[in-house]
Scaffold this motif. Structure first.
Motif, mmCIF file in Angstrom:
data_model
loop_
_atom_site.group_PDB
_atom_site.id
_atom_site.type_symbol
_atom_site.label_atom_id
_atom_site.label_comp_id
_atom_site.label_asym_id
_atom_site.label_seq_id
_atom_site.Cartn_x
_atom_site.Cartn_y
_atom_site.Cartn_z
ATOM 1 N N LEU A 30 1.173 -0.637 -0.224
ATOM 2 C CA LEU A 30 -0.071 0.109 -0.429
ATOM 3 C C LEU A 30 0.439 1.750 -0.155
ATOM 4 O O LEU A 30 0.608 2.243 -0.897
ATOM 5 N N LEU A 34 0.749 4.425 -2.680
ATOM 6 C CA LEU A 34 0.186 5.076 -2.367
ATOM 7 C C LEU A 34 1.881 6.416 -2.952
ATOM 8 O O LEU A 34 1.052 7.698 -4.003
ATOM 9 N N LEU A 42 -1.793 10.151 2.466
ATOM 10 C CA LEU A 42 -3.162 9.504 2.989
ATOM 11 C C LEU A 42 -2.315 8.130 3.424
ATOM 12 O O LEU A 42 -3.222 7.340 4.029
ATOM 13 N N THR A 43 -0.927 7.613 3.658
ATOM 14 C CA THR A 43 -0.486 6.821 3.623
ATOM 15 C C THR A 43 -0.350 6.215 5.145
ATOM 16 O O THR A 43 -0.522 5.202 5.246
ATOM 17 N N ALA A 46 -4.323 5.076 5.895
ATOM 18 C CA ALA A 46 -4.839 4.345 4.603
ATOM 19 C C ALA A 46 -4.007 2.807 5.284
ATOM 20 O O ALA A 46 -4.847 1.776 5.536
ATOM 21 N N THR A 50 -5.537 -0.342 7.196
ATOM 22 C CA THR A 50 -5.420 -1.671 6.441
ATOM 23 C C THR A 50 -5.045 -2.127 6.818
ATOM 24 O O THR A 50 -5.783 -3.759 7.214
ATOM 25 N N ILE A 69 -6.718 -1.895 -4.002
ATOM 26 C CA ILE A 69 -6.769 -0.403 -3.590
ATOM 27 C C ILE A 69 -6.986 0.246 -4.895
ATOM 28 O O ILE A 69 -6.539 0.060 -6.171
ATOM 29 N N LEU A 77 -9.498 7.655 -1.994
ATOM 30 C CA LEU A 77 -8.478 6.582 -2.003
ATOM 31 C C LEU A 77 -9.648 5.217 -1.763
ATOM 32 O O LEU A 77 -10.116 5.353 -0.268
ATOM 33 N N ILE A 79 -10.250 1.413 -0.146
ATOM 34 C CA ILE A 79 -9.639 -0.142 0.414
ATOM 35 C C ILE A 79 -10.683 -0.416 0.235
ATOM 36 O O ILE A 79 -11.113 -0.741 1.400
ATOM 37 N N ALA A 127 -10.779 6.677 8.905
ATOM 38 C CA ALA A 127 -11.321 6.623 7.591
ATOM 39 C C ALA A 127 -12.941 7.526 7.208
ATOM 40 O O ALA A 127 -13.562 7.531 8.417
ATOM 41 N N GLU A 150 -12.891 4.323 2.967
ATOM 42 C CA GLU A 150 -12.650 4.876 1.816
ATOM 43 C C GLU A 150 -11.628 5.945 2.638
ATOM 44 O O GLU A 150 -12.362 6.535 4.054
ATOM 45 N N LEU A 151 -10.932 7.303 2.056
ATOM 46 C CA LEU A 151 -10.590 8.201 2.511
ATOM 47 C C LEU A 151 -10.114 9.101 1.612
ATOM 48 O O LEU A 151 -9.974 9.314 0.549
#
Length: 165
Positions: A30, A34, A42-43, A46, A50, A69, A77, A79, A127, A150-151
C-alpha cells in the motif's frame, strides 16, 4: 503536494495467504502504491486502517484474503479487503453516522487501557466512509465478505486571511 488523480483511475489487487505476515505485506504494498501515485498524504491513515482490516481477516478466517487499492473520484482512495468469512462486523453493516468520528475519539479517550478490540474504533476515527457486504456462495467464484473504506485527501488548513476575505 498531492498529484491530481489520473483521467483513467487505477486499481491494484494483492492476494494474501492466511499468514500472520499478511498485514505487513499489505502495508508495504500500500505504501509503495500511494507514493507512486502521489497520494503520500494518505499513507498513515490508509496503512493503519488496512492493517486492522487485514489482521481481522487473518484472525477470523482460515482462508486467504485479497486487498484491492484504487483511486476513485475527487482524489479519494478506496481500499477493499475480501475474506472467506461471510459475517459482516457491526460497523460495516451501515454507513457512518454524522458524528461517528467524534464519538469514536471520545470512546478512545475513555478506554486508553484497552489492548484488544480497537480495530473498528480505528476505522471510525480514520476513515471517511465505509461499508461491507456478504458475497453469495460462489458468486464470481467467491464467497465470504468484502469490507471497504475510503479516505479523502487532506485539505490544507485555510489561513485567517482567506477566511476573512
Amino acid at each position: 503536494m498531492p498529484t491530481p488523480p489520473p483521467e483513467n483511475p487505477w486499481s491494484y489487487s494483492l492476494r494474501l495467504p492466511h499468514d500472520p505476515r499478511a498485514a505487513a505485506i499489505a502495508r508495504t504494498t500500500l505504501r509503495a502504491v500511494l507514493v507512486r501515485h502521489g497520494m503520500g498524504d494518505l499513507t498513515d491513515p490508509a496503512t493503519l486502517v488496512t492493517s486492522e482490516v487485514v489482521t481481522n481477516a487473518y484472525r477470523h478466517t482460515t482462508g486467504p484474503a485479497e486487498m484491492r487499492i484504487r483511486a476513485v473520484e475527487e482524489g479519494r482512495l478506496r481500499i477493499s479487503v475480501w475474506d472467506t468469512n461471510p459475517d459482516i462486523p457491526p460497523l460495516f453493516d451501515k454507513p457512518p453516522a454524522l458524528f461517528d468520528r467524534s464519538h469514536a475519539l471520545a470512546e478512545a479517550a475513555a478506554n486508553t487501557e484497552a489492548t484488544y478490540g480497537r480495530g473498528l474504533l480505528i476505522v471510525r476515527i480514520c476513515a471517511d466512509n465505509w461499508g461491507g457486504y456478504a458475497l453469495a456462495d460462489e458468486l464470481f467464484g467467491r464467497s465470504g465478505k468484502l469490507l471497504w473504506f475510503e479516505l479523502a485527501p487532506q485539505q490544507p488548513p485555510r489561513d485567517a486571511y482567506e477566511i476573512a476575505a
